[in-house]
Enzyme design. Structure first.
Site, short mmCIF file in Angstrom:
data_model
loop_
_atom_site.label_atom_id
_atom_site.label_comp_id
_atom_site.label_asym_id
_atom_site.label_seq_id
_atom_site.Cartn_x
_atom_site.Cartn_y
_atom_site.Cartn_z
N CYS A 17 0.84 -1.19 0.00
CA CYS A 17 0.00 0.00 0.00
C CYS A 17 0.88 1.25 0.00
O CYS A 17 2.06 1.19 0.28
CB CYS A 17 -0.91 0.01 1.22
SG CYS A 17 -1.91 -1.49 1.38
N ASN A 35 0.61 0.46 6.15
CA ASN A 35 1.15 -0.44 5.14
C ASN A 35 1.83 -1.58 5.87
O ASN A 35 2.66 -1.36 6.75
CB ASN A 35 2.17 0.30 4.25
CG ASN A 35 2.84 -0.62 3.25
OD1 ASN A 35 2.29 -1.65 2.88
ND2 ASN A 35 4.03 -0.26 2.81
N GLY A 36 1.46 -2.82 5.53
CA GLY A 36 2.05 -3.98 6.18
C GLY A 36 0.98 -4.98 6.58
O GLY A 36 -0.18 -4.88 6.15
N GLU A 87 11.12 -14.63 -18.16
CA GLU A 87 10.80 -13.22 -17.96
C GLU A 87 9.80 -12.75 -19.01
O GLU A 87 8.87 -11.99 -18.70
CB GLU A 87 12.09 -12.39 -18.02
CG GLU A 87 11.90 -10.89 -17.90
CD GLU A 87 11.30 -10.44 -16.59
OE1 GLU A 87 10.90 -9.26 -16.51
OE2 GLU A 87 11.20 -11.25 -15.63
N GLU A 95 1.38 -10.90 -16.82
CA GLU A 95 1.02 -9.95 -15.77
C GLU A 95 0.35 -8.69 -16.31
O GLU A 95 -0.41 -8.05 -15.59
CB GLU A 95 2.23 -9.59 -14.91
CG GLU A 95 3.35 -8.84 -15.57
CD GLU A 95 4.53 -8.62 -14.63
OE1 GLU A 95 4.39 -8.81 -13.41
OE2 GLU A 95 5.61 -8.25 -15.13
N HIS A 107 9.03 -33.63 -22.99
CA HIS A 107 8.69 -34.18 -21.68
C HIS A 107 7.37 -33.63 -21.14
O HIS A 107 7.14 -33.64 -19.93
CB HIS A 107 9.83 -33.91 -20.68
CG HIS A 107 11.11 -34.60 -21.03
ND1 HIS A 107 11.31 -35.94 -20.82
CD2 HIS A 107 12.23 -34.13 -21.62
CE1 HIS A 107 12.52 -36.27 -21.24
NE2 HIS A 107 13.10 -35.19 -21.73
N LYS A 142 3.51 -2.82 -7.24
CA LYS A 142 4.91 -2.72 -7.62
C LYS A 142 5.84 -3.25 -6.54
O LYS A 142 6.71 -4.05 -6.80
CB LYS A 142 5.24 -1.26 -7.94
CG LYS A 142 6.67 -1.02 -8.37
CD LYS A 142 6.95 -1.61 -9.73
CE LYS A 142 8.34 -1.30 -10.21
NZ LYS A 142 8.64 -1.97 -11.49
#
Length: 609
Positions: A2, A99-100, A482, A489, A505, A604
């Protein structure tokens, strides 16, 4: 995850808080809220969705205040809703933004419910504000109440706190989540990172673990984890407000893709003398530490983990030093075995990734003596907890999908390979070759960026696709990973990456005309093997999209579309071949109409487990 912003000034702080929230929105955008104290009352506005919704709400029904806190939320406890949006308030007297994650929130909620407190949200944050209110009734100040409360909190938090009864005081505290204080002239601000406050100040104090700050117009008092008054230095940021603007670009992600040549130049700048890497760039005691290293352990998450996977090939090929790479969130729970002469390498754009920080702390408990951070944010927690540091100098990266942070991490890791390799089997000739190639990177990437229009046209093939497969070999297998991550995303297309040799495989069972297969095909020793894997796909009617070295004679046909990449040396080819995959994912996302910079459900900076 947040974003927090707050302020106390001799002017209306509401516009400043709203601008700060906009600049922090990359940290969370499920809901947003703002509260001010005005004439001993708390006025609060909250709205579901992005900050522009909150801004419209305040434009329609303005509030004014000289003390305020605000928040943009990424949901952890409780679904996205107005009721769960911050700030949270108790008895219209205490307001908190957080935040947390508070790990013992259920126990505290039970205790508070038994004491008659009513809960209006599903969040863990609401227990904080009720606990502060409860403590304030038995103490003489908001500061004392906060000090008592944080002793009861288990977990991570950055907090902004204010009280209707003390309209001249803002409290800020942090444990496990970042928080900075912006120092103005006759005013102070708090935020989750400096980007939020650049329009009002470039002077910052970075709170340390366990710090509690009492902020008024006239003074700033900081107490450390032992409740001792301390002085924290004021740092002058080199960033400007313009550095976090989109400029002429439609999205931050596209801007950051095009900034990569400059970002890489900055990462290399001043770290070589006469084309020889200076080891003191890692820290004043780097030589002593590197002399004692016998193995490498890389810890990272997400895109940074992919950078670590590439570096493993380099460490073992060029330096001939053992190297392990692990997802940070798994490392701390695996009962790993480390020798004391292992160098812990942590990689993080923000330096606040909770799992990476926890993994570093676990490694130290296991006896690791030395740690180096590859990071983009000075003064971050990861930087402060490491013995050595190499800043990537990528500049602010706002788009959730990391681009320039990734390529600069790769450059930084190659520099570390050089430094460590000197002590093992990296020859002077190979070091000179790698160094020369590193300095050629910005120009090579500029050449690849000229493929933008071709890749934009290619993206049209993905408009109706739901799945994609990425293939690579050697150092380009992590680049394929990547590429798959970027596509999934921001465009929400299911994408997976495999080492091309693993096709038979399992993944071959998925091949049909509806699943594009994206192949990373540089001209290296694995090329002939890769061509065989491509033929396996073509023989089953699969549609290949191949990013291939321009010197190769292979041309497009009915089963394959070839995009020629400018010739590049093998040592630096992973940095070059990641660029077209970034552009592909960007243009597919734009075509599908998704939120490129702020994809759903993601934030982010992942500052919670």
């Amino acid at each position: 995850m947040c974003g927090i912003v707050g302020g106390i000034a001799q002017r209306n702080v509401v516009p400043i808080l709203l601008e700060g929230l906009k600049r922090l929105e990359y940290r969370g955008y499920d809901s947003a809220g703002l509260a001010v104290v005005y004439e001993h009352d708390i006025y609060r506005k909250r709205e579901l969705g992005k900050v522009r919704g909150l801004e419209a709400l305040i434009e329609a029904d303005p509030i004014v205040g000289y003390l305020g806190i605000a928040h943009t939320r990424w949901a952890t406890h409780g679904k996205p809703s107005i009721a769960n949006a911050h700030p949270h308030v108790s008895h219209n007297k205490i307001a908190v933004v957080h935040n947390g994650i508070i790990e013992n929130h259920e126990q505290l909620r039970e205790e508070q419910t038994a004491n008659g407190y009513e809960f209006t949200s599903e969040t863990d944050t609401e227990v904080i504000v009720h606990q502060i209110y409860h403590a304030r009734e038995a103490t003489d100040s908001l500061l004392s109440a906060v000090k008592q409360t944080v002793k009861k909190l288990e977990g991570a938090y950055a907090l902004g706190i204010m009280s209707a009864d003390e309209p001249d005081t803002l409290i800020a505290c942090r444990k496990g989540s970042p928080l900075v204080i912006g120092v103005g002239f006759g005013e102070y601000f708090i935020a989750s990172d400096v980007a939020a406050l650049l329009p009002v100040t470039q002077r910052f104090i970075f709170l340390e673990e366990g710090d509690i700050a009492k902020i008024t117009i006239k003074e700033l008092l900081i107490y450390d984890a032992n409740d001792q008054l301390v002085k924290r230095p004021i740092k002058q940021s080199q960033l400007t407000a313009d550095a976090v603007d989109k400029g002429e670009y439609r999205h931050y992600m596209l801007k950051e893709i095009y900034e990569q040549p400059f970002a890489i130049s900055q990462t290399l700048e001043g770290r070589f003398i006469n084309n020889r890497l200076q080891e003191n760039t890692f820290g004043h005691n780097a030589v002593e530490i590197f002399d004692n290293i016998k193995a490498i352990q890389i810890l990272a998450c997400g895109t940074s983990y992919h950078a670590g996977l590439v570096a493993r090939y380099w460490f073992e090929k060029f330096a001939r030093v053992p190297c392990n790479v692990e997802v940070a969130s798994e490392f701390r729970y695996r009962s790993p075995v480390l020798s004391p002469d292992t160098l812990i390498v942590t990689i993080s754009q923000s330096g606040e990734t909770a799992d990476t920080l926890a993994a570093l702390q676990e490694a130290k408990k296991l006896g690791a003596k030395y740690a180096i951070a590859i990071c983009n944010v000075p003064e971050s927690s990861l930087v402060r907890e490491s013995d050595l540091v190499l800043m990537t100098r990528a500049g602010p990266e706002i788009g959730v999908a990391s681009t320039k942070a990734f390529t600069t991490q790769l450059v930084a890791l190659m520099m570390l390979v050089i430094a460590i390799g000197r002590r093992f089997q990296l020859t002077d000739l190979m070091e000179q070759k790698i160094t020369s190639e590193l300095f050629s990177l910005p120009k090579k990437i500029e050449q690849v960026l000229q493929l933008d229009e071709e890749i934009k046209t290619l993206a049209e093939q993905f408009a109706e696709k739901e799945h994609a497969l990425f293939l690579g070999r050697g150092t380009h297998y992590p680049i394929a990973m990547e590429g798959a991550l970027k596509l999934k995303e921001i465009s929400y297309i299911h994408a997976e990456a495999y080492p091309a040799g693993e096709l038979k495989h399992g993944p071959l069972a998925l091949i049909d005309v509806d699943m594009p297969v994206i192949v990373v095909a540089p001209n290296n020793s694995l090329l002939e093997k890769l061509k065989s894997n491509m033929q396996e796909v073509a023989a089953r009617g699969g549609q290949l999209i191949v990013f291939m070295d321009e010197t190769l004679a292979t041309e497009s046909d009915k089963n394959s579309q070839i995009i020629k990449i400018p010739q590049v040396d093998n040592e630096i080819s992973p940095m070059v071949y990641t660029i077209p995959l970034q552009l592909l994912s960007y243009h597919v996302a734009v075509l599908k109409g998704t939120d490129v910079d702020q994809p759903r459900n993601l934030a982010k900076s992942v500052t919670v487990e």
